[in-house]
Design a protein around this motif. Sequence first.
Motif, PDB file in Angstrom:
ATOM      1  N   VAL A  50       1.860  15.555  -6.930  1.00 20.08           N
ATOM      2  CA  VAL A  50       1.953  14.183  -7.419  1.00 20.08           C
ATOM      3  C   VAL A  50       3.392  13.693  -7.267  1.00 20.08           C
ATOM      4  CG1 VAL A  50       1.816  12.684  -9.449  1.00 20.08           C
ATOM      5  CG2 VAL A  50       0.042  14.404  -9.047  1.00 20.08           C
ATOM      6  N   ALA A  51       3.528  12.482  -6.760  1.00 21.53           N
ATOM      7  CA  ALA A  51       4.829  11.807  -6.688  1.00 21.53           C
ATOM      8  C   ALA A  51       4.730  10.504  -7.463  1.00 21.53           C
ATOM      9  CB  ALA A  51       5.224  11.538  -5.237  1.00 21.53           C
ATOM     10  N   GLU A  52       5.819  10.141  -8.120  1.00 21.59           N
ATOM     11  CA  GLU A  52       5.862   8.883  -8.852  1.00 21.59           C
ATOM     12  C   GLU A  52       7.051   8.057  -8.392  1.00 21.59           C
ATOM     13  OE1 GLU A  52       5.845   9.316 -13.047  1.00 21.59           O
ATOM     14  OE2 GLU A  52       3.749  10.010 -13.155  1.00 21.59           O
ATOM     15  N   PHE A  53       6.797   6.771  -8.218  1.00 22.00           N
ATOM     16  CA  PHE A  53       7.834   5.806  -7.853  1.00 22.00           C
ATOM     17  C   PHE A  53       7.999   4.829  -9.008  1.00 22.00           C
ATOM     18  CE2 PHE A  53       6.017   7.417  -3.967  1.00 22.00           C
ATOM     19  CZ  PHE A  53       7.097   7.574  -3.101  1.00 22.00           C
ATOM     20  N   HIS A  54       9.137   4.834  -9.653  1.00 24.29           N
ATOM     21  CA  HIS A  54       9.437   3.897 -10.738  1.00 24.29           C
ATOM     22  C   HIS A  54      10.282   2.774 -10.139  1.00 24.29           C
ATOM     23  CE1 HIS A  54       8.421   6.722 -14.245  1.00 24.29           C
ATOM     24  NE2 HIS A  54       8.056   7.336 -13.116  1.00 24.29           N
ATOM     25  N   VAL A  55       9.635   1.671  -9.843  1.00 24.49           N
ATOM     26  CA  VAL A  55      10.284   0.578  -9.124  1.00 24.49           C
ATOM     27  C   VAL A  55      10.370  -0.645 -10.024  1.00 24.49           C
ATOM     28  CG1 VAL A  55       9.468   1.420  -6.888  1.00 24.49           C
ATOM     29  CG2 VAL A  55       8.077  -0.220  -8.175  1.00 24.49           C
ATOM     30  N   HIS A  56      11.156  -1.632  -9.584  1.00 21.21           N
ATOM     31  CA  HIS A  56      11.180  -2.901 -10.298  1.00 21.21           C
ATOM     32  C   HIS A  56       9.813  -3.570 -10.154  1.00 21.21           C
ATOM     33  CE1 HIS A  56      15.533  -2.141  -9.638  1.00 21.21           C
ATOM     34  NE2 HIS A  56      15.606  -2.629 -10.874  1.00 21.21           N
ATOM     35  N   GLY A  57       9.316  -4.122 -11.274  1.00 16.16           N
ATOM     36  CA  GLY A  57       7.915  -4.518 -11.330  1.00 16.16           C
ATOM     37  C   GLY A  57       7.588  -5.901 -10.840  1.00 16.16           C
ATOM     38  N   GLY A  58       8.245  -6.377  -9.793  1.00 16.26           N
ATOM     39  CA  GLY A  58       7.880  -7.658  -9.209  1.00 16.26           C
ATOM     40  C   GLY A  58       6.731  -7.520  -8.228  1.00 16.26           C
ATOM     41  N   ARG A  59       5.984  -8.571  -8.056  1.00 12.16           N
ATOM     42  CA  ARG A  59       4.824  -8.508  -7.157  1.00 12.16           C
ATOM     43  C   ARG A  59       5.236  -8.226  -5.719  1.00 12.16           C
ATOM     44  NH1 ARG A  59       3.448 -12.571 -10.881  1.00 12.16           N
ATOM     45  NH2 ARG A  59       1.505 -12.142 -12.015  1.00 12.16           N
ATOM     46  N   ALA A  60       6.346  -8.799  -5.281  1.00  7.62           N
ATOM     47  CA  ALA A  60       6.787  -8.590  -3.900  1.00  7.62           C
ATOM     48  C   ALA A  60       7.187  -7.134  -3.669  1.00  7.62           C
ATOM     49  CB  ALA A  60       7.953  -9.522  -3.573  1.00  7.62           C
ATOM     50  N   VAL A  61       7.861  -6.537  -4.664  1.00  7.08           N
ATOM     51  CA  VAL A  61       8.263  -5.135  -4.538  1.00  7.08           C
ATOM     52  C   VAL A  61       7.019  -4.248  -4.431  1.00  7.08           C
ATOM     53  CG1 VAL A  61       9.399  -3.205  -5.699  1.00  7.08           C
ATOM     54  CG2 VAL A  61      10.446  -5.474  -5.745  1.00  7.08           C
ATOM     55  N   LEU A  62       6.063  -4.463  -5.324  1.00  6.51           N
ATOM     56  CA  LEU A  62       4.854  -3.642  -5.319  1.00  6.51           C
ATOM     57  C   LEU A  62       4.051  -3.843  -4.044  1.00  6.51           C
ATOM     58  CD1 LEU A  62       3.740  -4.085  -9.027  1.00  6.51           C
ATOM     59  CD2 LEU A  62       4.628  -2.009  -7.970  1.00  6.51           C
ATOM     60  N   SER A  63       3.985  -5.076  -3.579  1.00 10.34           N
ATOM     61  CA  SER A  63       3.255  -5.340  -2.341  1.00 10.34           C
ATOM     62  C   SER A  63       3.877  -4.587  -1.173  1.00 10.34           C
ATOM     63  CB  SER A  63       3.237  -6.842  -2.060  1.00 10.34           C
ATOM     64  OG  SER A  63       2.576  -7.123  -0.847  1.00 10.34           O
ATOM     65  N   ALA A  64       5.212  -4.583  -1.084  1.00 12.87           N
ATOM     66  CA  ALA A  64       5.890  -3.870  -0.006  1.00 12.87           C
ATOM     67  C   ALA A  64       5.696  -2.367  -0.120  1.00 12.87           C
ATOM     68  CB  ALA A  64       7.383  -4.221  -0.020  1.00 12.87           C
ATOM     69  N   LEU A  65       5.729  -1.838  -1.348  1.00 16.34           N
ATOM     70  CA  LEU A  65       5.541  -0.397  -1.535  1.00 16.34           C
ATOM     71  C   LEU A  65       4.107   0.006  -1.197  1.00 16.34           C
ATOM     72  CD1 LEU A  65       6.513   2.355  -2.418  1.00 16.34           C
ATOM     73  CD2 LEU A  65       6.072   1.705  -4.804  1.00 16.34           C
ATOM     74  N   PHE A  66       3.128  -0.794  -1.612  1.00 15.63           N
ATOM     75  CA  PHE A  66       1.741  -0.480  -1.280  1.00 15.63           C
ATOM     76  C   PHE A  66       1.514  -0.508   0.229  1.00 15.63           C
ATOM     77  CE2 PHE A  66       0.247  -2.216  -5.624  1.00 15.63           C
ATOM     78  CZ  PHE A  66       0.591  -1.019  -6.214  1.00 15.63           C
ATOM     79  N   ALA A  67       2.140  -1.457   0.906  1.00 10.83           N
ATOM     80  CA  ALA A  67       2.012  -1.526   2.365  1.00 10.83           C
ATOM     81  C   ALA A  67       2.608  -0.285   3.009  1.00 10.83           C
ATOM     82  CB  ALA A  67       2.688  -2.790   2.887  1.00 10.83           C
ATOM     83  N   ALA A  68       3.755   0.178   2.484  1.00 13.90           N
ATOM     84  CA  ALA A  68       4.384   1.382   3.028  1.00 13.90           C
ATOM     85  C   ALA A  68       3.503   2.604   2.787  1.00 13.90           C
ATOM     86  CB  ALA A  68       5.758   1.578   2.391  1.00 13.90           C
ATOM     87  N   LEU A  69       2.900   2.708   1.623  1.00 13.10           N
ATOM     88  CA  LEU A  69       2.034   3.853   1.326  1.00 13.10           C
ATOM     89  C   LEU A  69       0.777   3.827   2.189  1.00 13.10           C
ATOM     90  CD1 LEU A  69       2.331   3.836  -2.585  1.00 13.10           C
ATOM     91  CD2 LEU A  69       3.283   5.540  -1.031  1.00 13.10           C
TER      92      LEU A  69
ATOM     93  N   PRO B 227       4.214  -9.354 -13.344  1.00 14.87           N
ATOM     94  CA  PRO B 227       5.553  -8.758 -13.233  1.00 14.87           C
ATOM     95  C   PRO B 227       5.955  -7.983 -14.475  1.00 14.87           C
ATOM     96  CG  PRO B 227       5.713 -11.089 -13.767  1.00 14.87           C
ATOM     97  CD  PRO B 227       4.257 -10.808 -13.599  1.00 14.87           C
ATOM     98  N   ASN B 228       6.697  -6.899 -14.271  1.00 12.06           N
ATOM     99  CA  ASN B 228       7.239  -6.070 -15.332  1.00 12.06           C
ATOM    100  C   ASN B 228       8.676  -5.716 -14.994  1.00 12.06           C
ATOM    101  OD1 ASN B 228       4.873  -5.666 -17.009  1.00 12.06           O
ATOM    102  ND2 ASN B 228       4.059  -4.411 -15.339  1.00 12.06           N
ATOM    103  N   ALA B 229       9.399  -5.266 -15.999  1.00  9.63           N
ATOM    104  CA  ALA B 229      10.749  -4.765 -15.721  1.00  9.63           C
ATOM    105  C   ALA B 229      10.667  -3.553 -14.804  1.00  9.63           C
ATOM    106  CB  ALA B 229      11.456  -4.404 -17.030  1.00  9.63           C
ATOM    107  N   ILE B 230       9.797  -2.605 -15.145  1.00 13.00           N
ATOM    108  CA  ILE B 230       9.605  -1.396 -14.347  1.00 13.00           C
ATOM    109  C   ILE B 230       8.113  -1.166 -14.174  1.00 13.00           C
ATOM    110  CG2 ILE B 230       9.943   1.114 -14.212  1.00 13.00           C
ATOM    111  CD1 ILE B 230      12.509  -0.417 -13.864  1.00 13.00           C
ATOM    112  N   SER B 231       7.692  -0.830 -12.974  1.00 14.23           N
ATOM    113  CA  SER B 231       6.309  -0.447 -12.697  1.00 14.23           C
ATOM    114  C   SER B 231       6.290   0.972 -12.151  1.00 14.23           C
ATOM    115  CB  SER B 231       5.675  -1.393 -11.671  1.00 14.23           C
ATOM    116  OG  SER B 231       5.453  -2.667 -12.229  1.00 14.23           O
ATOM    117  N   VAL B 232       5.230   1.703 -12.490  1.00 20.37           N
ATOM    118  CA  VAL B 232       5.071   3.088 -12.044  1.00 20.37           C
ATOM    119  C   VAL B 232       3.928   3.154 -11.049  1.00 20.37           C
ATOM    120  CG1 VAL B 232       4.603   5.464 -12.744  1.00 20.37           C
ATOM    121  CG2 VAL B 232       5.922   3.957 -14.252  1.00 20.37           C
TER     122      VAL B 232
END
Length: 448
Positions: A79-98, A17-22
């Motif tokens: 190129v597009a960048e998504f600067h999201v909150h760096g929790g594992r659940a957030v990243l997992s949901a974003l990766f699934a959407a991508l 986890p991070n405060a912000i993940s890119v």
Amino acid sequence: MHPRDQTIFALSSGRPPNAISVVRVSGAQAGAILKQLAGKIPLPRMAARALIRDANQRPVDDAVVLWFPGPKSATGEDVAEFHVHGGRAVLSALFAALSSFENTRAAEPGEFTRRAFEHGKLDLTEAEGLDDLIHADTDRQRRQALRQLKGLLGDKARSWRAQIIEALALIEAGIDFSDEGDVPAELVATALGKVRQLHDEIQEVLAAQGRSERLRDGLVVAIAGPPNVGKSTLMNQLARRDVAIVSPHAGTTRDVIEVQLDLDGFPVTLIDTAGIRETNDPVEHEGVRRARTRAAEADLVLWLVEDDDSREHAVEGAAPVWTVRNKIDLNPLEPHAAGMGQTCGSRYFEISAVRGDGLNELMAAMIGHAQNVFGSDEGGLIGRERQRTLLRETAASLHRSMNASKGLGEELIAEDLRAAAQSLGRLLGRVDVEEVLDRIFGEFCIGK
């Protein structure tokens, strides 16, 4: 669709986890993905706040998004960048959407950099510099990698290659278009003048860079000696933390223990080995065998002893062996001048690994040894053996072309110059034989 034509995505920041993940997306679908998930495409290179939603319009995160249309992007693609909150659940949901988008997949290791290279955003030496910068552990490694990333070697190589192609164009023109009035006389002499100058310049770079690429791998220092002389204690002192088990019983260390050190900016791998002695214990015997092997392969061996009568080491190999008498707090003897040489390549130190006596002198000597191994030149251009090998091939081809001028014919000169240009093209990752013809027709107006 070919994998190189697919849109790729990956986490471009540290592990959660991070405060912000890119999360970065690159490829033809990047714009459509950004519009679908964020509801809009912001102005190029302008950050915008957006609520990210998946394909079912379920909220994923309140994020910041950026848009970099190609070719003015890191990869040369959209190129597009998504600067999201760096929790594992957030990243997992974003990766699934991508992943739900057609012809979109997770990136392979290094694929963003490879696409940047393929689109001319950086050459191969710069890509290697980027990799070295990412993996730099010390400040000296960082500075060397940054020079590579800035393209200093690549700029030199491009200039050399352009001059070789210029000389080759002169030779080719003399061979194929000698009846054309636009072709100047004495082409071979002019071309060889350029070749000699280039050969000398490349040789100067090679001669000045004998040790710089070693900085990437670092110096290997092995602590060896008989059992129970304080090797693990010294290891912990130099590492400034407990990395090895310390015990009064002989034979505690059975395997090789390694730790990475930053020694005044020089990368050092410090090795603690099993006590070297004759033993019938099969496990300890294997530890002793490994200890001897690693010590023989090291760049420097610190041979620990307890008294003046046991200085003779049992290490094979070409590396210098420094005798270090430990436990001077328990075994006071007539003091010696620390660091005084005994034999060629050998030095003598007296320390107390427990109290720290003499460690500053030992560390200073190790730093000096590292400076001798790596060199103190901060202007190094060559960072990898691949680069040095290709520059050597280039210099060898140029040298052959100069020898070929001694009565062997222009065709051989041209062939050697082509080989030199090919070597520099491989160094940069750019090889295009059409450049020679373009140069000839552009400068000599053949067929006008």
